[in-house]
Structures are given as C-alpha cells and as structure tokens.
Design a protein around this motif. Sequence first.
Motif, PDB file in Angstrom:
ATOM      1  N   ILE A 159     -33.454 -22.026  -2.570  1.00 27.17           N
ATOM      2  CA  ILE A 159     -33.013 -20.668  -2.923  1.00 27.17           C
ATOM      3  C   ILE A 159     -31.492 -20.687  -3.069  1.00 27.17           C
ATOM      4  O   ILE A 159     -30.781 -20.951  -2.101  1.00 27.17           O
ATOM      5  N   THR A 189     -28.494 -14.734  -5.943  1.00 21.27           N
ATOM      6  CA  THR A 189     -29.770 -14.046  -6.114  1.00 21.27           C
ATOM      7  C   THR A 189     -29.505 -12.589  -6.468  1.00 21.27           C
ATOM      8  O   THR A 189     -28.483 -12.022  -6.075  1.00 21.27           O
ATOM      9  N   PHE A 222     -34.191 -15.062  -8.623  1.00 26.63           N
ATOM     10  CA  PHE A 222     -33.268 -16.172  -8.834  1.00 26.63           C
ATOM     11  C   PHE A 222     -33.893 -17.174  -9.798  1.00 26.63           C
ATOM     12  O   PHE A 222     -35.088 -17.140 -10.062  1.00 26.63           O
TER      13      PHE A 222
END
Length: 192
Positions: A55, A59, A82
């Motif tokens: 991740i 985002t 994302f």
Amino acid sequence: MNKQISQAIGWALGVLIIFPLLIYGINYFFKNRSNDSRCAIHDYINNSSEYKIFIPHNTEVKTFSYRTSFSAPQSNYYTLRFRDAKKGKWISFIFFNYPMDRRLAFDAVMDEKEALLTINKDDLNNPNYGTKENPIPVFKVRENLPDSVSMKKGEENGWNVDITDKQFKYNVEQYLTYIMPKEEFQERFEKK
C-alpha cells in the motif's frame, strides 16, 4: 357533533392506515431497484483469494453516501484508493458504516506497508476493473504480520486495523445490494 366524528375518523384512517401504506409502497418500489444479494454473497466470498500487496503513501480517501430505502436514513461508505505498482491496476478498499476513528487509524497504520487483501477473482481478472474510474473493490484487509505478532495484538492496544470476517461479509452484502450496477449484478450472479 356528527361532522367532528367523521373528521376524526377520516384523520385516523389517513394517519393510521393510508400514510403507512403509502410509505410501505414507496419503500417497496425503491427496494426493488436494489440487487437481491442473499445468494450471491456466498459465491462472491468463496471466489475470493488473499493477495499480498504493498500500500503506497499516496492513497485517495473519500466518503460516499447511499440509501437502502426511501425512508431510511442516509448511510456512508468509505473508500481508500491507490494504484498497485506490481499489477498496474487501481484498487479501492470499501468499508460500509466503518467508524470514523478506525478510518483515520486505518489510513495511518497501513501507509507504505505490505498487506493481505482479499480480492474476488472475477473482479481481479475483469478488464473493466482496475482503472482509476473503476478500481478493483476490496472488502477485507489484514496487516501482513508474523503469526506470533498478530495473535498478541488486538483492539485493546488501539492499532489493530484488520477487517473481521463479519465486517467482510457485511461489506460484500452492502456492495452487491446497493452499489454494484444492476446490469452487472444480473450478468454475474443471476444468469448462472
């Protein structure tokens, strides 16, 4: 006196019978526009697998609203979107009725970390999903920690952001029922 009794009866009929029937009828027609996901939830969840995905820091966090029926209060769902560098596809975590404090913690705790995402295989392989406008939906996320660490941590220490199986099922149910377009739902689940 006779006129007052007839007015009282008319008012009682309107308030106690006609108005509730009108609300019920409106709800019935609005509810028919949503998908009947009861049978599809099990299939959707069973066709999902866990994938390790990093991740990134950049985002996009958004909150959206939806209604379950005409007279129901507005409900919210939260997304964190994302682009996965490995797969080259856009992914969006979608959480329904997720508490605000957990949303903020989730974004902060999962920033620049590898996580285990439960993704539906059909969504992952569908060429219509994975774009910025139509990202792959993800309803369950776990931190990628060794079992020795993840077994010891919990909500009491305030940093466990893992999505429970109960929340996962609820997220899938809400998405399939109210968010997934009716045409796509019928093509994927009702033609089988």
